[in-house]
Write a protein that holds these residues in place. Structure first.
Motif, mmCIF file in Angstrom:
data_model
loop_
_atom_site.group_PDB
_atom_site.id
_atom_site.type_symbol
_atom_site.label_atom_id
_atom_site.label_comp_id
_atom_site.label_asym_id
_atom_site.label_seq_id
_atom_site.Cartn_x
_atom_site.Cartn_y
_atom_site.Cartn_z
ATOM 1 N N VAL A 1 1.006 -1.108 -0.315
ATOM 2 C CA VAL A 1 -0.089 -0.004 -0.056
ATOM 3 C C VAL A 1 0.865 1.285 -0.173
ATOM 4 C CG1 VAL A 1 -1.724 1.120 1.380
ATOM 5 C CG2 VAL A 1 -1.733 -1.369 1.131
ATOM 6 N N PHE A 2 0.522 2.133 -0.811
ATOM 7 C CA PHE A 2 1.340 3.458 -0.914
ATOM 8 C C PHE A 2 0.273 4.458 -1.513
ATOM 9 C CE2 PHE A 2 2.486 1.486 -4.780
ATOM 10 C CZ PHE A 2 2.192 2.538 -5.865
ATOM 11 N N GLY A 3 0.545 5.667 -0.857
ATOM 12 C CA GLY A 3 -0.693 6.747 -1.023
ATOM 13 C C GLY A 3 0.029 7.845 -2.090
ATOM 14 N N LYS A 4 1.093 7.571 -2.602
ATOM 15 C CA LYS A 4 1.859 8.675 -3.668
ATOM 16 C C LYS A 4 2.685 7.870 -4.683
ATOM 17 C CE LYS A 4 5.698 9.553 -0.651
ATOM 18 N NZ LYS A 4 6.555 10.422 0.412
ATOM 19 N N THR A 5 3.010 8.791 -5.656
ATOM 20 C CA THR A 5 3.680 8.373 -6.843
ATOM 21 C C THR A 5 4.931 7.919 -6.207
ATOM 22 O OG1 THR A 5 2.490 9.722 -8.366
ATOM 23 C CG2 THR A 5 4.545 8.748 -9.113
ATOM 24 N N LEU A 6 5.640 6.803 -6.691
ATOM 25 C CA LEU A 6 6.955 6.479 -6.306
ATOM 26 C C LEU A 6 7.659 6.085 -7.726
ATOM 27 C CD1 LEU A 6 6.114 3.919 -3.475
ATOM 28 C CD2 LEU A 6 6.917 6.182 -3.184
ATOM 29 N N HIS A 7 9.059 6.108 -7.538
ATOM 30 C CA HIS A 7 9.969 5.904 -8.753
ATOM 31 C C HIS A 7 9.835 4.351 -8.720
ATOM 32 C CE1 HIS A 7 10.461 9.882 -10.058
ATOM 33 N NE2 HIS A 7 10.660 10.216 -8.679
ATOM 34 N N SER A 8 10.108 3.835 -7.484
ATOM 35 C CA SER A 8 10.485 2.375 -7.226
ATOM 36 C C SER A 8 9.760 1.961 -5.905
ATOM 37 C CB SER A 8 11.921 1.915 -7.597
ATOM 38 O OG SER A 8 12.580 2.434 -6.476
ATOM 39 N N ILE A 9 9.694 0.565 -5.798
ATOM 40 C CA ILE A 9 9.256 -0.055 -4.605
ATOM 41 C C ILE A 9 9.631 -1.319 -4.486
ATOM 42 C CG2 ILE A 9 7.117 -0.903 -5.467
ATOM 43 C CD1 ILE A 9 5.726 -0.147 -3.054
ATOM 44 N N ASP A 10 10.157 -1.822 -3.087
ATOM 45 C CA ASP A 10 10.931 -3.150 -2.938
ATOM 46 C C ASP A 10 9.859 -3.914 -2.187
ATOM 47 O OD1 ASP A 10 13.121 -2.345 -3.904
ATOM 48 O OD2 ASP A 10 14.096 -1.748 -2.295
ATOM 49 N N CYS A 11 9.462 -5.151 -2.750
ATOM 50 C CA CYS A 11 8.500 -5.961 -1.910
ATOM 51 C C CYS A 11 8.921 -6.369 -0.710
ATOM 52 C CB CYS A 11 8.419 -7.213 -2.819
ATOM 53 S SG CYS A 11 7.287 -8.584 -2.065
ATOM 54 N N PRO A 12 8.495 -6.061 0.458
ATOM 55 C CA PRO A 12 9.016 -6.556 1.777
ATOM 56 C C PRO A 12 9.165 -8.039 1.958
ATOM 57 C CG PRO A 12 6.757 -5.961 1.856
ATOM 58 C CD PRO A 12 7.040 -5.540 0.473
ATOM 59 N N LEU A 13 8.563 -8.790 1.118
ATOM 60 C CA LEU A 13 8.518 -10.334 1.490
ATOM 61 C C LEU A 13 9.824 -10.825 0.715
ATOM 62 C CD1 LEU A 13 7.300 -12.948 2.695
ATOM 63 C CD2 LEU A 13 6.009 -13.145 0.439
ATOM 64 N N CYS A 14 9.663 -10.450 -0.740
ATOM 65 C CA CYS A 14 10.768 -11.396 -1.696
ATOM 66 C C CYS A 14 11.772 -10.073 -2.065
ATOM 67 C CB CYS A 14 10.224 -11.843 -2.980
ATOM 68 S SG CYS A 14 9.617 -10.576 -4.046
ATOM 69 N N GLN A 15 11.852 -9.073 -1.741
ATOM 70 C CA GLN A 15 12.693 -7.853 -2.125
ATOM 71 C C GLN A 15 12.522 -7.576 -3.654
ATOM 72 O OE1 GLN A 15 13.759 -10.255 0.448
ATOM 73 N NE2 GLN A 15 12.859 -8.315 1.595
ATOM 74 N N TYR A 16 11.827 -8.137 -4.670
ATOM 75 C CA TYR A 16 11.800 -7.787 -5.688
ATOM 76 C C TYR A 16 11.490 -6.208 -5.914
ATOM 77 C CZ TYR A 16 10.291 -7.834 -10.718
ATOM 78 O OH TYR A 16 10.325 -7.559 -12.012
ATOM 79 N N ARG A 17 12.305 -5.557 -6.828
ATOM 80 C CA ARG A 17 12.187 -4.173 -6.845
ATOM 81 C C ARG A 17 11.269 -4.051 -8.264
ATOM 82 N NH1 ARG A 17 16.708 0.348 -6.139
ATOM 83 N NH2 ARG A 17 16.174 -0.470 -3.993
ATOM 84 N N THR A 18 10.313 -3.086 -8.067
ATOM 85 C CA THR A 18 9.487 -2.488 -9.140
ATOM 86 C C THR A 18 9.500 -1.170 -9.492
ATOM 87 O OG1 THR A 18 7.663 -4.369 -8.645
ATOM 88 C CG2 THR A 18 7.041 -2.409 -10.169
ATOM 89 N N ARG A 19 9.737 -0.834 -10.736
ATOM 90 C CA ARG A 19 10.011 0.652 -11.212
ATOM 91 C C ARG A 19 8.619 1.408 -11.561
ATOM 92 N NH1 ARG A 19 15.096 2.174 -10.589
ATOM 93 N NH2 ARG A 19 16.846 0.757 -10.737
ATOM 94 N N TYR A 20 8.403 2.474 -11.060
ATOM 95 C CA TYR A 20 7.226 3.148 -11.516
ATOM 96 C C TYR A 20 5.974 2.375 -11.161
ATOM 97 C CZ TYR A 20 10.472 6.100 -13.332
ATOM 98 O OH TYR A 20 11.555 6.978 -13.684
ATOM 99 N N PRO A 21 5.901 1.785 -9.983
ATOM 100 C CA PRO A 21 4.426 1.078 -9.750
ATOM 101 C C PRO A 21 3.209 1.871 -9.680
ATOM 102 C CG PRO A 21 5.659 1.737 -7.682
ATOM 103 C CD PRO A 21 6.488 1.925 -8.677
ATOM 104 N N SER A 22 2.235 0.972 -9.835
ATOM 105 C CA SER A 22 0.821 1.620 -10.400
ATOM 106 C C SER A 22 -0.216 1.035 -9.260
ATOM 107 C CB SER A 22 0.294 1.678 -11.806
ATOM 108 O OG SER A 22 -0.823 2.114 -11.747
ATOM 109 N N ALA A 23 -0.593 1.730 -8.457
ATOM 110 C CA ALA A 23 -1.649 1.060 -7.485
ATOM 111 C C ALA A 23 -3.238 1.371 -8.086
ATOM 112 C CB ALA A 23 -1.418 1.691 -6.145
#
Length: 248
Positions: free
Chosen positions: A19-41
């Protein structure tokens, strides 16, 4: 107070909800640490939980709210789909696999002979995205739940089977956006005995009688009573029965 909808993003590697409430350039999964660039919620709330046909989002919602299914619940999720989506009576090994998985879920110990059952499931695996393939995967997966991994994967299943998984999530977990009112005074001897009998004997057709017993004890929560009286299949792991019997 009802919970507000979430801006929910699913990790593409493990389907963990973030869960995130603002635009992010990248996000790391807290479980598997996979990094996603420009995620869209996507906005996900009570209505999406009640009507959603994508099990990935229901699972992601639970993990985002720190309500990831336990190994018991994941095992019962597969057996719920098995009992509601497929006709297991035609194959003794499939039927035995489901019964053993439910026993395993209740005791938290692998029953004697489980390895023989896994080896006896039909081989070779049929064509992917067929009813037979789905049935084999569900039967095998309910006996191969790793306690250290919270993910439940749905890739390759036909839409009908994925919809069955979505319905199974709603059977095993209440809508997390709707507050529930549980009162210990409702747990009368009649209510507990009836819940125990329904669970052990699989007499889920008497769930409306359980709703009447809860009302007689003073229970008036619409979500709880509505779930008991819903014209949908109930199975082991039903969230109302689990709450009354102290299971998780």
């Amino acid at each position: 107070m009802a919970r507000s909808p979430l801006w929910l993003f699913l990790c593409p590697a493990c389907d963990t909800g973030i869960v995130f409430g603002k635009t992010l350039h990248s996000i790391d999964c807290p479980l598997c640490q996979y990094r996603t660039r420009y995620p869209s919620a996507e906005l996900f709330g009570s209505a999406e939980w009640d009507r959603g046909r994508s099990p990935e989002y229901l699972h992601g919602c639970l993990t985002a709210l720190d309500r990831a299914p336990t190994s018991r619940q994941r095992r019962l999720l597969y057996t719920a789909v098995a009992r509601t989506e497929f006709d297991w009576c035609r194959d003794q090994w499939f039927q035995l696999a489901i019964e053993v998985a439910e026993q395993w879920a209740d005791t938290d110990r692998p029953p004697f002979g489980v390895d023989d059952i896994v080896r006896s499931l039909p081989r070779p695996v049929p064509r992917i995205s067929s009813a037979s393939w789905d049935a084999q995967q569900v039967a095998a997966n309910c006996l191969n739940i790793a306690p250290s991994i919270s993910a439940v994967r749905f890739g390759g299943f036909r839409p009908a089977t994925q919809h069955a998984f979505a319905d199974a999530y709603r059977e095993l977990f209440p809508n997390p956006f709707v507050p529930l009112e549980w009162n210990p005074n409702w747990h009368t001897t009649t209510v507990r005995d009836l819940a125990r009998h329904i669970y052990s004997a699989r007499e889920f057709g008497t769930m409306p009688i359980l709703a009447d017993a809860l009302q007689d004890a003073g229970g008036e929560d619409e979500c709880i009573l509505g779930h008991c009286r819903a014209n949908t299949p109930h199975v082991r792991g039903c969230w109302v029965l689990d709450a009354l019997l102290g299971k998780s």
